[in-house]
Design a protein around this motif. Structure first.
Motif, PDB file in Angstrom:
ATOM      1  N   VAL A 172     -11.127  69.735  79.364  1.00 37.23           N
ATOM      2  CA  VAL A 172     -10.088  69.060  78.590  1.00 37.23           C
ATOM      3  C   VAL A 172      -9.187  68.266  79.527  1.00 37.23           C
ATOM      4  O   VAL A 172      -8.825  67.114  79.252  1.00 37.23           O
ATOM      5  N   ALA A 173      -8.799  68.841  80.648  1.00 40.46           N
ATOM      6  CA  ALA A 173      -7.937  68.158  81.609  1.00 40.46           C
ATOM      7  C   ALA A 173      -8.653  66.962  82.211  1.00 40.46           C
ATOM      8  O   ALA A 173      -8.043  65.906  82.422  1.00 40.46           O
ATOM      9  N   SER A 233     -11.087  65.149  80.809  1.00 41.34           N
ATOM     10  CA  SER A 233     -11.334  64.097  79.838  1.00 41.34           C
ATOM     11  C   SER A 233     -10.064  63.351  79.473  1.00 41.34           C
ATOM     12  O   SER A 233     -10.097  62.178  79.159  1.00 41.34           O
ATOM     13  N   SER A 234      -8.930  63.991  79.561  1.00 41.50           N
ATOM     14  CA  SER A 234      -7.680  63.291  79.219  1.00 41.50           C
ATOM     15  C   SER A 234      -7.215  62.389  80.336  1.00 41.50           C
ATOM     16  O   SER A 234      -6.533  61.401  80.106  1.00 41.50           O
ATOM     17  N   SER A 235      -7.583  62.679  81.570  1.00 40.91           N
ATOM     18  CA  SER A 235      -7.173  61.829  82.677  1.00 40.91           C
ATOM     19  C   SER A 235      -8.223  60.778  83.025  1.00 40.91           C
ATOM     20  O   SER A 235      -7.970  59.903  83.831  1.00 40.91           O
ATOM     21  N   ASP A 288      -9.618  58.486  80.918  1.00 38.79           N
ATOM     22  CA  ASP A 288      -9.715  57.419  79.932  1.00 38.79           C
ATOM     23  C   ASP A 288      -9.139  56.094  80.436  1.00 38.79           C
ATOM     24  O   ASP A 288      -8.766  55.238  79.649  1.00 38.79           O
TER      25      ASP A 288
END
Length: 120
Positions: free
Chosen positions: A109-110, A112-114, A116
């Motif tokens: 999750v960490a 994939s959020s950074s 983009d």
């Protein structure tokens, strides 16, 4: 006094005779030995927690030898310890596996959020 007879006062030589049937674990003896949990110990060592599984294997290997030596209490104690360490090993393996899955999910999750920044 004959050497083949125990003293008349019931001294230390007047122990009861051995169990019928030729020994421990034999028909007429003390019955069947306690479970040794060897298979369970090996499986928990391979798939769960190595250190606790090895301790479980050691205690599981002692059960049959203690039983055949006539140490009934020792065989039962080793059986109980083998089971206890196998359970602890299985629990430790499940806990470590769950923590691993949670860590992978958090890192995914960490990550994939950074990551983009390339969309434009």
């Amino acid at each position: 006094m004959s050497y083949n007879q125990p003293p008349s006062g019931g001294g230390y030589d007047s122990a009861p005779p051995p169990p019928p049937g030729g020994g421990y674990g034999a028909p007429g003896g003390y019955g069947t030995p306690p479970p040794n949990y060897l298979v369970w110990s090996i499986l928990t060592t391979l798939f769960c927690c190595l250190p606790l599984g090895i301790v479980s294997i050691v205690f599981a290997a002692q059960v049959n030898s203690k039983w055949s030596a006539g140490d009934v209490a020792g065989a039962q104690e080793s059986s109980a310890k083998a089971k206890k360490f196998a359970i602890w090993s299985a629990i430790a393996g499940v806990v470590v596996g769950l923590l691993y899955v949670v860590l992978i999910v958090i890192l995914g999750v960490a990550g994939s959020s950074s990551g983009d920044l390339s969309t434009s």
